[in-house]
Scaffold this motif. Structure first.
Motif, PDB file in Angstrom:
ATOM      1  N   TRP A   1       0.842  -1.183   0.000  1.00  0.00           N
ATOM      2  CA  TRP A   1       0.000   0.000   0.000  1.00  0.00           C
ATOM      3  C   TRP A   1       0.882   1.239   0.000  1.00  0.00           C
ATOM      4  CZ3 TRP A   1      -5.487  -0.459   0.453  1.00  0.00           C
ATOM      5  CH2 TRP A   1      -5.935  -1.779   0.607  1.00  0.00           C
TER       6      TRP A   1
ATOM      7  N   TRP B   1      -4.543   6.056   1.231  1.00  0.00           N
ATOM      8  CA  TRP B   1      -3.763   4.872   0.863  1.00  0.00           C
ATOM      9  C   TRP B   1      -4.353   4.200  -0.373  1.00  0.00           C
ATOM     10  CZ3 TRP B   1       0.607   3.248   3.598  1.00  0.00           C
ATOM     11  CH2 TRP B   1       0.853   3.916   4.797  1.00  0.00           C
TER      12      TRP B   1
ATOM     13  N   GLN C   1      -3.729   0.583  -2.778  1.00  0.00           N
ATOM     14  CA  GLN C   1      -3.021  -0.680  -2.949  1.00  0.00           C
ATOM     15  C   GLN C   1      -2.299  -0.662  -4.288  1.00  0.00           C
ATOM     16  OE1 GLN C   1      -5.440  -4.230  -3.154  1.00  0.00           O
ATOM     17  NE2 GLN C   1      -3.864  -5.472  -2.168  1.00  0.00           N
TER      18      GLN C   1
END
Length: 762
Positions: free
Chosen positions: A565, A576, A578
């Protein structure tokens, strides 16, 4: 520099023309890591095999893998994908590329030095729980294997005549025994008709004893010493056939000798020690015993024995012993591997530490063993080793850390089932245990504030006075610790990783075992988002690691069981993304270039591969190269732009590329060709093409030194630059170059994919 090109007239065929990226014809350059070796090998070197010569190829079956050295034990690396925990190994002494390894339930052979293996199936491995190998001293492709008795009593003894590729059962060996050792007869004056034929085998079980075959295992004489469980046998050539000396080790530790082919026996070494092997150097008839008390040697045919343990240190529990035709001796112990070239008078530690972590400065490197309580220090040419506590302290080490303010060295982990941290103030010569009284758990690491060296943090998880604690601080360089009360403080939740930034002096990031990342801006007194994490990877996941860029400090990465992340806003809640799927246990942000301050490298959870990104995680490059798995930890040395990897087989280093690529834009026939010069240490190149402020294309894993763009679909001026990279970092981008496509040749794309190359020089 600028070059002007004019697009030629296009002939477009829908079914035939596609936009194809074409690279210069070069092979990809592998990621090349430099091995720094290490001071200790993993525990329990159960068997060693070596080729002929003063600098032999060596195979060592340690606690987990089959190690190999091609430089006489100067360095070791893992062989290919042999099943874990080999018990025994053998190689052809005059062709070490032929090697066999056996363990519980498996048998493999390789004909290329252990890179590729062939699994042996069928009777040969059925319920295989014990195995021992030997090689004919004259026809070295002829190998023998003894194993445990199981059900069918014809399965105990096997022979191969093609270096272990195929195995045949010697069905006339019908005793109910587990074969413990095999000794072919020395060949000095054995008649030609008897060469490769005489064998002695000893074993234990219902039909215990010592057997002899005169025809390479086809038939066997009745057993001798059949009232004793036997461990090892060796033959000393004296005068064939009547006066050769036999030496046999009994399970009691007693060694007995016969000078008349086993008719009579005389004790030569008393019972009491655990004697595992008897081996004879056929050059001088010296006899060696591998025992739990070190190595014993006799120079007078067994009339007397003396210990030869000089250099073995505390690792004197010898599990394996081998000697080759050049008087090279190897001893595998419970803690390391040792080599002697002077008939055992002195021994040199030739092992490699199972490195669980690494810490480095511009001049020194430190590592700690995962399972044998050693710290190793490397200062540019060699390793020194210091023991954390006394042997048998049961330390499982997780991390090594050095406080650059006062030079203190810290290791952390589990000691006698309790979490402990050890500190050395004398460069690692001696260690003291921290003052905390813990119950269960473990400490996973220690971190020092990078500019205020007195401020330190310790993390992991342990019970203190019945209360679970996972984060501690120290205001006096680790002399005393205070437990903090972070919001995740629930019994059983560990802090797996912690970082503190240099610029944001009070900022901490913590990765926890319940899949969360937390942030504090005041050294852990309070936490951003209160009791909520800034990142929650989801139920059932584990957050293993967190790191942030030291230049562009708003860039933060986290690794866990559901991927990697990234946040571009200091890890704030809701920022955030991924950027990589999969399971990853370590992420580190390398020095990278001064324009972005961001390059991340990460290791998969099983330690089999390392990946890195130079574009903020949009794509990832495999940077494993020659790193041997498992890769346990990474450390980025910000001072000298090195990236270190702690592996099962010691420490590896890669240095970031330096310099700036110089570029040219030319017409190569009818093509636009972008070229640049090679940069030292580069594993790949990162190229960008812009039109105005718009990024037209980005190629981040080019391995050649030129590129033909296929993105020129409109007229106008294009700009491009290029940088070099490897897992340790990326250079700055080169000065931008440009080229121009005539506006009159603008191409309109509808549903057709165009091959838009072939400009002509204007």
């Amino acid at each position: 520099m600028k070059n002007n090109f004019l697009l030629s007239k296009w002939i477009i065929a829908v079914i035939a023309v596609t936009a194809i990226t074409i690279f210069s014809i070069q092979f990809a350059k592998a990621q090349t890591w430099t091995s720094l070796n290490g001071p200790q090998v993993g525990k329990n070197v159960k068997d060693v095999a070596l080729s002929n010569g003063a600098t032999p190829t060596i195979y060592a079956a340690d606690n987990s893998y089959l190690l190999k050295s091609t430089d006489g034990a100067a360095s070791f690396k893992a062989t290919g994908s042999v099943v874990n925990t080999p018990m025994a190994t053998v190689c052809q002494p005059d062709n070490a590329a032929n090697v066999v390894a056996g363990g519980t339930g498996f048998l493999w052979n390789s004909i290329d030095g252990g890179s590729l293996w062939s699994f042996k199936s069928g009777y040969v491995i059925d319920n295989l729980t014990s195995v021992r190998f030997a090689v004919s001293p004259i026809t070295t492709a002829q190998m023998y294997m003894g194993r445990n008795y199981y059900n069918d009593n014809s399965k105990a003894f096997w022979k191969s005549i093609n270096s272990g590729v195929d195995w045949d059962r010697m069905e006339n060996f019908y005793w109910n025994t587990t074969i413990k050792d095999i000794s072919p007869y020395p060949v000095q004056d054995v008649p030609q008709s008897q060469r490769d034929n005489i064998l002695w085998v000893c074993g234990s079980g219902t039909d215990k004893g010592l057997w002899k075959s005169n025809n390479a295992g086809v038939t066997w004489d009745s057993p001798l010493l059949d009232t004793d469980n036997l461990i090892s046998v060796a033959v000393m050539h004296k005068a064939y056939p009547s006066n050769s000396h036999l030496y046999v080790v009994k399970s009691t530790g007693e060694v007995v000798k016969s000078t008349n082919n086993g008719a009579d026996w005389t004790p030569v070494f008393a019972a009491g020690n655990t004697v595992r092997f008897v081996r004879i150097n056929t050059n001088n008839n010296y006899i060696y015993l591998a025992t739990n008390n070190g190595v014993y040697r006799s120079t007078n045919e067994g009339s007397s024995f003396s210990q030869v343990n000089s250099g073995l240190g505390t690792d004197i529990n010898v599990l394996s012993l081998a000697v080759n035709s050049s008087n090279v001796l190897l001893a595998g112990t419970t803690g390391s591997m040792y080599k002697s070239t002077n008939n055992g008078v002195t021994w040199t530690n030739v092992g490699i530490m199972n490195s669980s972590s690494v810490f480095a400065t511009s001049t020194s490197v430190w590592t700690v063993s995962r399972d044998n309580s050693y710290v190793g220090t490397y200062t540019g040419s060699s390793w020194t080793t210091s023991q954390i506590l006394s042997p048998g302290a049961n330390i499982i080490s997780e991390q090594v850390h050095r406080n650059q303010g006062n030079g203190a060295i810290f290791t952390s982990g589990t000691y006698n089932a309790n979490a402990e941290v050890f500190r050395s103030m004398d460069g690692g010569s001696t260690f003291s245990v921290d003052a905390l009284t813990t119950t269960g758990g473990k400490f996973l690491g220690v971190k020092t504030h990078p500019s205020t060296y007195t401020q330190m943090f310790m993390f992991g998880g342990t019970t203190i006075s019945g209360v679970w604690k996972s984060l501690f601080s120290s205001a006096n360089s680790g002399a005393a610790w205070n437990a903090l009360s972070p919001p995740w403080e629930t019994s059983g939740v560990y802090v797996n990783d912690l970082i503190e930034l240099n610029i944001s002096t009070g900022r901490l990031y913590a990765a926890t075992s319940n899949g969360r990342i937390y942030r504090s801006d005041d050294n852990g007194a309070t936490w951003v988002s209160g009791s909520s994490p800034v990142l929650d990877m989801g139920s059932g996941n584990i957050a293993y690691s967190v790191d942030a860029a030291t230049i562009a400090t708003t860039k933060v990465y986290a690794a866990g069981t559901n991927g990697i992340w990234r946040s571009t806003n200091s890890g704030s809640l809701g920022t955030w993304t991924q950027v990589k799927t999969g399971s990853y246990k370590v992420v580190t942000v390398c020095p990278a270039n001064q324009m972005t301050g961001e390059q991340a490298a990460s290791v998969s959870t099983d330690g089999s591969a390392l990946y890195y990104t130079v574009n903020g995680g949009s794509s990832w490059i495999n940077g494993t190269g020659n790193l041997p798995p498992p890769i346990n930890n990474l450390y980025s040395d910000l001072t000298s732009a090195n990236l270190y990897a702690a592996t099962k087989y010691g420490i590896y280093k890669i240095t970031a590329p330096t310099g700036l690529p110089t570029t040219t834009t030319t017409a190569d026939g009818f093509d636009v060709k972008l070229e640049w010069n090679a940069i030292a240490n580069a594993s790949g190149y990162h190229l960008r093409i812009y039109k105005g402020a718009q990024l037209v294309t980005e190629q981040n894993s080019l391995t050649g030194l030129s590129y033909y763009p296929t993105c020129l679909v409109t007229g106008g001026t294009y700009f491009w630059d290029v940088a070099a990279h490897n897992p340790a970092g990326e250079t700055n981008f080169s000065t931008q170059s440009s080229f121009t496509v005539s506006a009159s040749q603008t191409i309109t794309q509808n549903t057709i994919t165009l091959n838009n190359r072939h400009p002509v020089l204007s």
